[in-house]
Design an enzyme around this catalytic site. Structure first.
Site, PDB file in Angstrom:
ATOM      1  N   ASP A   1       3.988   5.544  12.669  1.00 35.67           N
ATOM      2  CA  ASP A   1       4.666   5.829  11.408  1.00 35.67           C
ATOM      3  C   ASP A   1       3.910   6.958  10.726  1.00 35.67           C
ATOM      4  OD1 ASP A   1       2.370   4.028  10.311  1.00 35.67           O
ATOM      5  OD2 ASP A   1       3.285   4.933   8.544  1.00 35.67           O
TER       6      ASP A   1
ATOM      7  N   ASP B   1       4.024  -2.607   5.651  1.00 29.18           N
ATOM      8  CA  ASP B   1       2.571  -2.636   5.668  1.00 29.18           C
ATOM      9  C   ASP B   1       2.107  -3.663   4.649  1.00 29.18           C
ATOM     10  OD1 ASP B   1       2.649  -1.572   3.192  1.00 29.18           O
ATOM     11  OD2 ASP B   1       1.841   0.374   3.735  1.00 29.18           O
TER      12      ASP B   1
END
Ligand SMILES: [Zn+2]
Length: 321
Positions: free
Chosen positions: A265, A91
């Site tokens: 996720d 991320d």
């Protein structure tokens, strides 16, 4: 040639696909366990692989602070450092800066903040986040965005989304394409249909290797989240993977797959695993409960994972006790 995704089949809005990357192939829909700081907590890379996981997530914010992006690069990148040769998505750090860091100030250029670890000063920009993810050797790099606060007024969500779209263009510019690597853009706009549509249009015009849906699972509740997916998923390019960030429970995931989402996720499985909660076909079990003390049978009879194949509920309860 960056990474590619091929649609293999569909059932209603649900899609079966194959993601081809520099670090191997992954069937979608796929769930990515979260390896925040270069490890999926309490698991070796082999034990993560044994669950069937093929794609894991790393975290720019945590890794840039400790051990540092240059150190990870010196150690051969995240794959080599943590013994995970398969694909890794990182991320951008945007979400953690807003949720963890102290003394954040946001401006057009980026975010200045202090580390939650030692108070040291740092700055993350779209270009800086892309550079760090390159050093980490992320197979999939995420665009740096501002995760819109919830709740937000429509005006606040609009300003935040527009900033994220300007940053998305800068991320695209900064990203160095390599064979089998890719960059994903992130759709924002809160729970406002018009803003989500404008964001989808802006991202498609820039052009990404995949499209994430951000700013959900932040307290809006499942019906509102699914309403956004019903609206946004059909607006995303058909031939690219779609990733719903930070989701979720088994029920959230199935409902989202049915709406055309391919990637997920969430910290739920690993956090639940460390706190004696198990998701089974019969519901959630709390293994600290006394009723499991004598149960010499698996968590889930229909599950073929190593845990269910080898260990009883009674033994697992004993370990937690
Ligand atoms: Zn199992």
């Amino acid at each position: 040639m960056t990474l590619s995704w091929t649609l293999l089949g569909s059932d209603g809005a649900a899609r079966l696909g194959l993601l081809r990357t520099a670090h191997g192939e992954v069937e979608t829909p796929v769930f990515m366990p979260v390896g925040t700081a270069g490890t999926v907590k309490a698991m070796t890379a082999d034990s993560v692989r044994a669950t069937g996981s093929r794609l894991i997530l790393g975290n720019t914010y945590h890794l840039m602070l400790r051990p540092g992006a240059d150190r990870v690069e010196q150690l051969g990148g995240l794959h080599r450092m943590m013994d995970w040769p398969g694909p890794i998505l990182t991320d951008s750090g945007g979400f953690q800066v807003m949720s963890l860091a102290a003394l954040r100030t946001l401006d057009e250029g980026g975010v200045t903040f202090r580390s939650h670890l030692d108070g040291s000063a740092h700055r993350l920009t779209p270009e800086g986040s892309i550079r760090i993810q390159h050093k980490l050797d992320a197979t999939i790099t995420m665009a740096f965005d501002e995760c819109t606060a919830f709740p937000a007024t429509e005006a606040e969500a609009e300003a935040s989304m527009a900033l994220s779209m300007r940053w998305a263009a800068r991320c695209r510019e900064a990203f160095a394409p390599r064979p089998g690597y890719g960059l994903f853009g992130i759709n924002q706009g809160g729970v406002f249909a018009g803003l989500r549509a404008r964001s989808a249009e802006a991202l498609a015009a820039i052009g990404f290797d995949g499209y994430a849906i951000g700013g959900l699972a932040v307290g809006e509740g499942q019906p509102a989240m699914l309403a956004v997916l019903d609206q946004v998923a059909p607006l995303l390019p058909l031939d690219k993977p779609r990733y719903l960030m930070g989701v979720g429970t088994p029920d959230d995931i199935l409902c989202s797959v049915a709406r055309g989402v391919d990637m997920f996720d969430c910290v739920i499985p690993t956090r639940a695993g460390r706190t004696a909660r198990a998701y089974t076909r019969a519901g959630v079990l709390n293994l600290r409960n006394a009723r499991f003390a004598g149960q010499d049978r698996p968590l889930d009879e229909a599950c073929r994972c190593p845990l269910c194949a080898r260990h009883s509920r009674a033994y697992l309860r004993h370990l937690f006790r």
